[in-house]
Write an enzyme that holds these catalytic residues in place. Structure first.
Site, PDB file in Angstrom:
ATOM      1  N   ASP A 173       1.208  -1.461   0.421  1.00  0.00           N
ATOM      2  CA  ASP A 173       0.024   0.058   0.107  1.00  0.00           C
ATOM      3  C   ASP A 173       0.908   1.298  -0.283  1.00  0.00           C
ATOM      4  OD1 ASP A 173      -2.828   1.044   0.704  1.00  0.00           O
ATOM      5  OD2 ASP A 173      -1.726   2.076   1.853  1.00  0.00           O
ATOM      6  N   TYR A 281      -1.126  11.309   2.597  1.00  0.00           N
ATOM      7  CA  TYR A 281      -2.000  11.836   1.599  1.00  0.00           C
ATOM      8  C   TYR A 281      -2.086  13.358   0.800  1.00  0.00           C
ATOM      9  CZ  TYR A 281      -3.663   7.164   1.728  1.00  0.00           C
ATOM     10  OH  TYR A 281      -3.806   5.650   2.547  1.00  0.00           O
ATOM     11  N   HIS A 337      -6.846  -6.930  -0.255  1.00  0.00           N
ATOM     12  CA  HIS A 337      -5.965  -5.703  -0.826  1.00  0.00           C
ATOM     13  C   HIS A 337      -4.855  -6.082   0.386  1.00  0.00           C
ATOM     14  CE1 HIS A 337      -4.393  -1.861  -1.149  1.00  0.00           C
ATOM     15  NE2 HIS A 337      -4.215  -1.535   0.032  1.00  0.00           N
TER      16      HIS A 337
END
Length: 360
Positions: A173, A281, A337
């Site tokens: 990730d 982010y 995931h």
């Protein structure tokens, strides 16, 4: 050529780039407002369905016992040479072989690598890091402290600070995104890479522009561009959005126990525990648009066929950027995931085969 002439010749290109970035940011913040409206509805629904939990997250007073399981390794801190920050890591198998450095994603921490720490400590020095802003690691408040360049410097300082000149980098990730970049700018420090469910930033950018499905799957990224609101929404109803992300029947981590769930929630529940991770982010679009980059580090790429966040097409897009013969990619059927935690046996089998020649 006179400097004035050069400046005049470059002016149209610079203006075009500024206009492109302005247009991009207008799209990003429009998408952020739309995502905020959707997630506000989701968070309020959780509050109404569970009124006893209230609107705020409950700070955990004591960490779950699984975070101090001695079989996983020794808890240590390393002061980074470049920044002076202290990062927490769990280490096992020192002296047993090369350095295998693990980089986690969001919303996780070092504990997401528990199965790999058990599996590989007999033949490697395994180190699972809490990235800056996570867990007991130092967490600067300023958004500018979480740029990709600074995060890559952290990885460099960790490798050198542990006494190594190179490592096997294993990442998932967000950790995978950092690992891709690190292998491009610090290739001499990476002997091999194992990347799980992550694409290089430039590949992700180009693919998302051409595939609206990937753009929609990444809707949460736009929410996280906003200040303070994401922290509030994620913490509402005692972090129910995070709980749902990690434990959802189809999209979450299978068989995650309540104690293991608390291992991830514990540090997020502390004051400002979400701000550092979300600042990653908030720097994601800082350098866009990105130029295509050639990938050359020998890499094992593992991808879940049922990954709800990343389309399978990204695997082909990544392959097209690689020097021939340097990438080994596998799409795991029926898998989502969270491969390091949901399918550790399959992951380990691929990793042992990929790394076998280093151990001969």
């Amino acid at each position: 050529m006179p400097e004035l002439v050069v400046t005049a010749l470059l002016a149209p290109s610079r203006l075009t780039l500024k206009l492109l970035r302005a247009f991009m940011w207008s799209l990003v913040f429009s998408a952020a407002l739309l995502a905020a409206a959707v997630y506000c509805c989701i968070a309020l629904t959780h509050v109404l369905c569970r009124p006893r939990r209230g609107c705020c997250g409950r700070p955990r007073r004591t960490p779950p016992a699984c975070l101090s399981n001695p079989t996983l390794g020794e808890h240590c801190f390393l002061t980074l040479k470049s920044s002076g920050l202290r990062l927490h890591y769990v280490s096992a198998g020192r002296g047993n072989g090369p350095l295998m450095l693990f980089l986690h994603g969001f919303p996780e921490n070092w504990f997401s690598w528990r199965y790999q720490l058990w599996e590989f400590q007999s033949r490697f020095h395994v180190v699972a890091l809490d990235l800056r802003g996570y867990g007991p690691s130092d967490a600067p408040r300023d958004v500018d402290c979480y740029t990709i360049d600074l995060l890559m410097t952290d990885i460099q300082d960790v490798i050198l600070g542990l006494g190594y000149s190179k490592c096997i980098l294993v990442a998932h990730d967000w950790g995978g995104l950092l690992a891709w970049n690190f292998s491009i700018y610090y290739p001499s420090l990476v002997e091999r890479m194992v990347i799980v469910s992550a694409a290089p930033m430039s590949v992700y950018q180009d693919y998302s522009v051409r595939h609206i499905g990937q753009f929609l799957r990444s809707n949460y990224i736009f929410l996280f561009q906003l200040p303070w609101l994401p922290e509030k929404l994620l913490s509402m109803s005692d972090f129910q959005i995070l709980k749902s992300t990690l434990t959802h029947r189809k999209r979450g981590i299978p068989h995650l126990t309540p104690s293991e769930l608390e291992a991830f929630l514990y540090h997020f529940s502390q004051p400002s525990g979400l701000t550092g991770p979300l600042n990653y982010y908030r720097n994601l679009f800082r350098n866009f648009p990105l130029e295509p980059q050639e990938l050359a580090t020998p890499t094992l790429l593992l991808w879940g066929e049922k990954d709800p966040y990343f389309e399978q097409g990204l695997v082909g897009a990544i392959s097209s950027r690689f020097v021939p013969g340097r990438l080994e990619a596998h799409i795991l059927p029926g898998v989502g995931h969270w491969i390091p935690q949901s399918n550790p046996e399959e992951m380990h089998e691929y990793m042992w085969a990929f790394l076998r020649d280093l151990l001969d």
